[in-house]
Design a protein around this motif. Structure first.
Motif, PDB file in Angstrom:
ATOM      1  N   HIS A   1      -5.414   6.129   6.498  1.00 43.71           N
ATOM      2  CA  HIS A   1      -5.081   6.296   7.925  1.00 43.71           C
ATOM      3  C   HIS A   1      -6.266   6.918   8.652  1.00 43.71           C
ATOM      4  CE1 HIS A   1      -0.937   5.145   7.356  1.00 43.71           C
ATOM      5  NE2 HIS A   1      -0.864   5.955   6.336  1.00 43.71           N
TER       6      HIS A   1
ATOM      7  N   ALA B   1      -2.945   3.715   0.950  1.00 42.93           N
ATOM      8  CA  ALA B   1      -3.139   3.425   2.381  1.00 42.93           C
ATOM      9  C   ALA B   1      -4.079   4.463   2.995  1.00 42.93           C
ATOM     10  CB  ALA B   1      -1.790   3.456   3.100  1.00 42.93           C
TER      11      ALA B   1
ATOM     12  N   HIS C   1       4.479   6.968   9.888  1.00 41.38           N
ATOM     13  CA  HIS C   1       3.158   6.411   9.581  1.00 41.38           C
ATOM     14  C   HIS C   1       3.105   5.749   8.205  1.00 41.38           C
ATOM     15  CE1 HIS C   1       2.330   9.294  12.828  1.00 41.38           C
ATOM     16  NE2 HIS C   1       1.284   8.550  13.106  1.00 41.38           N
TER      17      HIS C   1
ATOM     18  N   PRO D   1       2.965   2.987   5.421  1.00 44.39           N
ATOM     19  CA  PRO D   1       2.410   1.624   5.472  1.00 44.39           C
ATOM     20  C   PRO D   1       3.380   0.550   5.006  1.00 44.39           C
ATOM     21  CG  PRO D   1       1.597   2.767   3.540  1.00 44.39           C
ATOM     22  CD  PRO D   1       2.427   3.770   4.295  1.00 44.39           C
TER      23      PRO D   1
ATOM     24  N   GLU E   1       0.854  -1.187   0.000  1.00 49.68           N
ATOM     25  CA  GLU E   1       0.000   0.000   0.000  1.00 49.68           C
ATOM     26  C   GLU E   1       0.884   1.229   0.000  1.00 49.68           C
ATOM     27  OE1 GLU E   1      -2.558  -0.204   3.373  1.00 49.68           O
ATOM     28  OE2 GLU E   1      -3.932  -1.637   2.433  1.00 49.68           O
TER      29      GLU E   1
END
Length: 295
Positions: free
Chosen positions: A295, A293, A209, A211, A148
């Protein structure tokens, strides 16, 4: 007596520098840092690194070398600034300093060409990577199967805007300097430094953060090497601009003599341009058809 003074003063535009210890000391520091880097990597792997019966598997040797290099940089550039104040930077010397900076930036361009080459080699020929390496590297597709990717129009776009704004503020500072506007020079540099710091903070948040990791696939490896080295250049450029800001506040630069600031501005524009290529290729182009991705 007058004739003696005439012979003592150089009758040319070139600057014959005094003997300097910094090239030798800097070389020693670089050697210690490289040696310490090997020891640090062995330390991280849990191995030992014995040389002459001494285990150098520790990060401290690297930081000792780094301290020597940083001290050399500070002292050498301080001497260069002192030479400029003493009037040694004639038009010919300044021209050659500009040539040197141009060649340095050209070498940096080729450095990033290597990372773009690695990225495009893997992304344009994922089938060959899978065939001649291991299938799990790409799964015959790009981005690799199961990866991702980051949304290019979220934090990456935000950072693009930040760097473009920083390019305008450093240009503002340059024009202010040319017009002897000290307040505009300081304000423009301060804003550029603030934007550079903000870019680094956003990129650090993005990395935390992400992925995927460096070890996930060749996608992660090429992504973090290219964008990570760019982030390192942003950090160096920010330090460069902070030094220029301190010098500007001390009144060092003049409309006719400001190569230190000009070199920093060139370097910062180079960082801007590299980021635009990174954003367009690694973030935008590589995300087409990929799983974004969330979040």
């Amino acid at each position: 007596m007058a004739d003696g003074h005439a012979h003592a003063k150089p009758q040319h535009d070139y600057h014959i520098i005094d003997p300097s210890p910094w090239p030798f000391i800097g070389s020693i520091g670089a050697l210690v840092m490289a040696f310490g880097g090997v020891g640090w990597m062995q330390y991280l792997k849990g191995n030992e690194f014995h040389v002459f019966g001494v285990n150098f598997a520790t990060p401290w040797v690297f930081f000792i070398g780094l301290a020597i290099v940083l001290y050399t940089m500070f002292s050498w550039w301080s001497d260069t600034i002192k030479e400029g104040h003493e009037g040694h930077h004639t038009k010919v010397v300044s021209l050659h300093m500009r040539y040197g900076m141009i060649m340095f930036i050209a070498s940096e361009v080729m450095f990033f060409v290597a990372w773009f080459w690695a990225f495009f080699d893997a992304s344009l020929f994922p089938g060959e990577v899978a065939q001649y390496a291991r299938a799990e590297y790409t799964g015959g597709m790009w981005p690799p199967k199961g990866i991702e990717v980051l949304d290019p129009f979220h934090l990456p776009l935000y950072n693009t805007i930040i760097l473009l704004l920083s390019g305008t503020t450093v240009t503002w500072a340059h024009h202010a300097l040319l017009h002897n506007d000290r307040k505009g020079l300081v304000n423009g540099l301060a804003l550029t430094v603030a934007l550079g710091v903000l870019f680094s903070i956003v990129q650090a948040y993005e990395y935390m953060h992400a992925p995927f990791t460096f070890h996930d696939s060749i996608y992660g490896a090429t992504f973090f090497m290219a964008t990570g080295f760019h982030g390192f250049h942003v950090l160096i450029g920010t330090i460069f601009l902070i030094v220029c800001l301190l010098r500007a506040m001390a009144g060092d630069f003049t409309p006719k003599a400001h190569f230190g600031f000009e070199a920093a501005a060139w370097y910062w524009h180079f960082v801007d341009v590299v980021w635009l290529f990174l954003f367009a290729s690694i973030y935008v182009w590589a995300s087409v058809g990929a799983t974004i991705a969330v979040h």
